[in-house]
Design a protein around this motif. Structure first.
Motif, mmCIF file in Angstrom:
data_model
loop_
_atom_site.group_PDB
_atom_site.id
_atom_site.type_symbol
_atom_site.label_atom_id
_atom_site.label_comp_id
_atom_site.label_asym_id
_atom_site.label_seq_id
_atom_site.Cartn_x
_atom_site.Cartn_y
_atom_site.Cartn_z
ATOM 1 N N GLN A 160 0.820 -1.197 0.000
ATOM 2 C CA GLN A 160 0.000 0.000 0.000
ATOM 3 C C GLN A 160 0.865 1.262 0.000
ATOM 4 O O GLN A 160 1.885 1.317 0.682
ATOM 5 N N ILE A 212 -6.740 -7.584 3.490
ATOM 6 C CA ILE A 212 -7.121 -7.087 2.155
ATOM 7 C C ILE A 212 -8.305 -6.139 2.259
ATOM 8 O O ILE A 212 -8.346 -5.085 1.609
ATOM 9 N N TRP A 216 -8.192 -2.231 1.201
ATOM 10 C CA TRP A 216 -9.122 -1.685 0.197
ATOM 11 C C TRP A 216 -9.866 -0.480 0.757
ATOM 12 O O TRP A 216 -9.997 0.551 0.089
ATOM 13 N N LYS A 219 -7.528 2.527 1.126
ATOM 14 C CA LYS A 219 -7.206 3.125 -0.175
ATOM 15 C C LYS A 219 -8.351 4.019 -0.642
ATOM 16 O O LYS A 219 -8.121 5.111 -1.187
ATOM 17 N N ARG A 220 -9.583 3.594 -0.423
ATOM 18 C CA ARG A 220 -10.741 4.387 -0.832
ATOM 19 C C ARG A 220 -10.918 5.617 0.055
ATOM 20 O O ARG A 220 -11.302 6.685 -0.429
#
Length: 250
Positions: A160, A212, A216, A219-220
């Protein structure tokens, strides 16, 4: 051999409140490499928590109370490092209107409504799951849970981008693939030695899924990882694995 011992000491000093010498006010120079030892230190934390829980049950403490005491002592042993990260993530992601606001809220040491609610749900879930695990599996389960939940963190760190250029994650640096692979191998080996192969494999999949999912979401929400995100991922993985094992072993 000296490098492995140094890495172990650094991992203990970071993941627990046990006194370990390191440069005052600075990240130890071997911190990135020391992440390969995270699952081993995690297994030791799990063993301590599990033995306390099992010992409490054996002297007549009810299962729920024994689980609560064990989880509380575990948080004291680690300085609630990962719980703090989970609460900060919940407050930031839930209360911020944009990326800058989310990151600013995550820096705030005060506990907000979202953080309190998430900690409550997490603790209650872990409490009920641990109380449901039979005596014969308590210690082994907690060893596997704590090793796997920390074994995924180096992979998150290398996969990341940083959400900001300062802070714990950015200042610590990024481990290489060999370090992450070593941590993952240690974590799965510990889980396999503690559980059946099927349960170890399912627990490893659950840990990976939790990491994961958190990656995710981060990141959003904020464009990448922070130290709080990594701590939150550890707690998500820990909770998910405990629920899995409670369902399979109870």
């Amino acid at each position: 051999m000296n490098e492995w011992l140094d890495d172990f000491k650094t991992a203990v000093g970071f993941l627990t409140r046990l006194p370990m010498p390191h440069p005052e006010g600075a990240m130890p120079p071997n911190f990135v490499r020391a992440q390969r030892m995270f699952p081993i230190v995690g297994a030791m934390i799990g063993a301590a928590v599990g033995l306390l829980c099992l010992g409490s049950r054996h002297i007549g403490v009810p299962d729920l109370a024994a689980a609560a005491l064990a989880l509380g002592v575990g948080a004291m042993l680690t300085g609630a490092l990962h719980e703090d990260g989970l609460a900060d993530v919940a407050d930031g992601f839930g209360g911020g209107r944009d990326v800058a606001a989310k990151l600013e809220i995550m820096r705030d040491s005060r506990l907000g409504t979202y953080g309190a609610l998430v900690l409550l749900v997490s603790f209650a879930t872990k409490l009920s799951a641990l109380a449901a695990i039979p005596d014969g599996y308590v210690v082994q389960s907690l060893i596997a849970v704590h090793a796997l939940a920390r074994g995924v963190l180096p992979w998150m760190a290398i996969s990341q981008p940083y959400a900001r250029t300062d802070g714990l994650a950015a200042n610590a640096g990024r481990p290489d693939a060999a370090t992450a692979a070593t941590a993952a191998a240690f974590a799965f080996a510990i889980a396999w030695l503690s559980l059946s192969f099927v349960n170890a494999l399912l627990a490893a999949i659950m840990a990976a899924a939790g990491a994961i999912g958190m990656a995710w979401l981060a990141k959003r929400q904020i464009g990448g990882q922070t130290g709080d995100v990594l701590g939150g991922a550890e707690q998500v993985a820990e909770t998910a694995i405990l629920v899995l094992l409670a369902a399979r072993l109870a």
